[in-house]
Design a protein around this motif. Structure first.
Motif, PDB file in Angstrom:
ATOM      1  N   CYS A   1      14.891   1.509   4.334  1.00  0.00           N
ATOM      2  CA  CYS A   1      13.619   2.147   4.762  1.00  0.00           C
ATOM      3  C   CYS A   1      14.229   3.442   5.547  1.00  0.00           C
ATOM      4  O   CYS A   1      15.474   3.396   6.385  1.00  0.00           O
ATOM      5  CB  CYS A   1      13.030   1.203   5.848  1.00  0.00           C
ATOM      6  SG  CYS A   1      11.982   2.005   6.969  1.00  0.00           S
ATOM      7  N   ILE A   2      13.764   4.579   5.348  1.00  0.00           N
ATOM      8  CA  ILE A   2      14.146   5.822   6.140  1.00  0.00           C
ATOM      9  C   ILE A   2      13.357   5.972   7.722  1.00  0.00           C
ATOM     10  O   ILE A   2      13.652   7.101   8.231  1.00  0.00           O
ATOM     11  CB  ILE A   2      14.128   6.876   5.196  1.00  0.00           C
ATOM     12  CG1 ILE A   2      12.477   7.039   4.899  1.00  0.00           C
ATOM     13  CG2 ILE A   2      14.973   6.534   3.930  1.00  0.00           C
ATOM     14  CD1 ILE A   2      12.132   8.434   3.976  1.00  0.00           C
ATOM     15  N   GLY A   3      12.673   4.980   7.963  1.00  0.00           N
ATOM     16  CA  GLY A   3      11.897   5.092   9.176  1.00  0.00           C
ATOM     17  C   GLY A   3      10.964   6.268   9.378  1.00  0.00           C
ATOM     18  O   GLY A   3      10.780   6.728  10.713  1.00  0.00           O
TER      19      GLY A   3
HETATM   20  S1  SF4 Z   1       8.933   3.714   7.374  1.00  0.00           S
HETATM   21 FE1  SF4 Z   1       8.738   5.052   5.401  1.00  0.00          FE
HETATM   22  S2  SF4 Z   1      10.303   4.229   4.113  1.00  0.00           S
HETATM   23 FE2  SF4 Z   1      10.132   2.882   5.870  1.00  0.00          FE
HETATM   24  S3  SF4 Z   1       8.607   1.262   5.057  1.00  0.00           S
HETATM   25 FE3  SF4 Z   1       7.456   3.067   6.074  1.00  0.00          FE
HETATM   26  S4  SF4 Z   1       7.113   4.484   4.570  1.00  0.00           S
HETATM   27 FE4  SF4 Z   1       8.473   3.036   3.583  1.00  0.00          FE
END
Ligand code: SF4
Length: 478
Positions: free
Chosen positions: A41-43
């Motif tokens: 996850c890139i946040g």
């Molecule tokens: S924060 Fe971004 S990368 Fe993480 S689950 Fe949500 S949309 Fe996907």
């Protein structure tokens, strides 16, 4: 080397799992799997916009990525008190818009939540709840389902005296009676409901409002009332032959099985409908011993309710794994009876005719009659809310939409001052996470209505519409 692929969720052997209500089809992530998946996850928190309850998804995924599942649970509790339940049965629309969808697959948001929540058997050890200081205000909640329980939690931690009236012998509403136990185990339900009740919530089970206690009495003896009454009036198709005892509405069928009844469905089961309840009914029938289960839907596969979504794909995939078959584009027109019981279903194949609106309409081809054997027929054809428990003097003032939903304002209040409403009777999404959002909104509305906003624990109020102000702030949490 970095791996950008979504960490696969492993499934239990279908042949084994259809023999039991106790086996969850999808296995839990191990620690390493959960860390690996959460670390992708890139946040960005784009996903928060798709979450009806606007959870801080990036924040709680990052917490698990750094090995702090307790913080994941705490963040979820800012908005909803069911992390383990929602971690299993949420429609997870958030995953549909995850920015990594085409980059190895969306983050398994729902599954990570389940992993984190299952780490803790007692949330009391990781969630700090304000020391109880009851204020002199009483709120009644009619219906102990997801919306009612959410409202009960957030109101009671603010010191409001809450009493729940539930018609059934158990709490949970749709979570208890509409979702089969193999998808949502009883111990998971118990853990989360008991934590809510431990905040000092009073509960009256087996109490039918309108019969055991009058609605008007509840209105008059409380400072506010929250109605979370769901949709419990079945829509039957009225197909000739549907008066037989082996024809069920899915809602009644699932409820009876959830409350412990062992229904003899025979070998051949026909389920009418194409949505999630049809899948739940068919897979439940399999676990009750059926050999052949067929779902009959009048439209095409891509027209089924919930499609397109990852959730709809997963549900179909799991049903197919469990040997459920589908007959798309058919119109059942007679349940053939012998000796007072249905023995087969007659149907026509449909032709899909595209209308001006662009939507394809099913038109039966009546030249040829098809017939299929049936020991049981289950109609998963929708349901609506029954308002007959409300005294006429109140019912006259309660505004409903033409579709029969309760009209509420921005804070969940109905056209009757002091009466709030949420959940399936009120919103059209008809999913658990939207019911939670309705309750969160109504909690704020009720606290305002009771003039308690000056005395509340701000940090324990449910957080609404987080996405409106969100930036990439996942890191601030961990
Ligand atoms: S924060 Fe971004 S990368 Fe993480 S689950 Fe949500 S949309 Fe996907």
């Amino acid at each position: 080397m970095l791996n950008f692929e979504r960490v696969k969720q492993s499934h239990e052997d279908p042949a084994k799992r259809i023999k039991s209500f106790e086996i969850e089809p999808v296995k839990e992530y191990t620690d390493n799997e959960a860390y690996a998946e959460a670390s992708r996850c890139i946040g960005c928190n784009i996903c928060t916009q798709a979450c009806p309850a606007s959870l801080d998804i990036g924040g709680y995924i990052r917490s698990t990525a750094v090995g702090d599942p307790a913080q994941t649970v705490r963040i979820v509790f800012e908005t909803l008190p069911f992390p383990a339940i929602i971690g299993r049965v949420c429609t997870h629309l958030c995953e549909d818009i995850c920015v990594l969808y085409d980059e190895g697959g969306p983050i398994a948001i729902r599954h990570i939540k389940r992993y984190a929540a299952d780490k803790f058997s007692d949330y009391g050890k990781i969630i700090s709840v304000p020391k109880k200081k009851f204020v002199d205000k009483k709120v009644a909640i009619i219906g102990g389902g997801p919306a009612g329980l959410t409202a009960a939690f957030y109101l009671s931690i603010q010191g409001v005296r809450v009493v729940i009236y539930e018609a059934l012998p158990a709490l949970g509403g749709f979570m208890k009676t509409g979702i089969p136990r193999y998808r949502l185990p009883q111990d998971v339900l118990d853990k989360e409901i008991n934590f809510i009740l431990s905040q000092g919530v009073e509960v009256h089970l087996n109490t039918v409002v309108g019969k055991d206690i009058k609605f008007s009495e509840i209105m008059q003896s409380n400072d506010a009332v929250f109605m979370s009454i769901g949709t419990h009036k079945p829509h039957m198709t009225g197909t000739p032959g549907s008066d037989a005892p082996n024809v069920y509405h899915a809602m009644n069928f699932l409820q009876r099985v959830s409350l412990g009844e062992n229904i003899d469905v025979g070998n051949d089961v026909v389920v009418i409908g194409g949505g999630f309840t049809a899948n739940d009914s068919s897979r439940t029938a399999m676990r009750l011993g059926a050999k052949n289960v067929i779902i009959m839907y009048r439209r095409r596969e891509q027209d089924r309710p919930g499609y397109p979504s990852l959730n709809a794909e997963e549900e179909l995939e799991e049903s197919v794994e469990e040997f459920v078959k589908y007959e798309w584009e058919v119109t059942p027109f007679e349940y053939v009876q012998e000796n007072g019981r249905v023995v087969s279903v007659k149907y026509w194949q449909n032709e899909m005719v595209v209308e001006k609106s662009g939507r394809a309409k099913p038109v039966p081809i009546k030249d040829k009659v098809h017939e299929i054997k049936a020991d049981t027929v289950i109609e998963a054809t929708g349901q609506e809310t029954d308002y007959s428990f409300i005294d006429p003097e109140y019912l006259r003032s309660l505004r409903l939409t033409p579709q029969g939903h309760v009209v509420v304002d921005d804070v969940g209040m109905t056209s009757i001052p002091g009466l709030f409403s949420g959940g399936d009777s009120t919103n059209t999404n008809k999913d658990l996470i939207s019911a939670v959002r309705d309750a969160d909104k109504s909690v704020m509305g009720i606290l305002e209505h009771l003039n308690l906003m000056d005395t509340v624990y701000d940090e324990k109020l449910p957080i609404l519409d987080r996405w409106k102000t969100y930036s990439a702030s996942a890191g601030r949490r961990t």
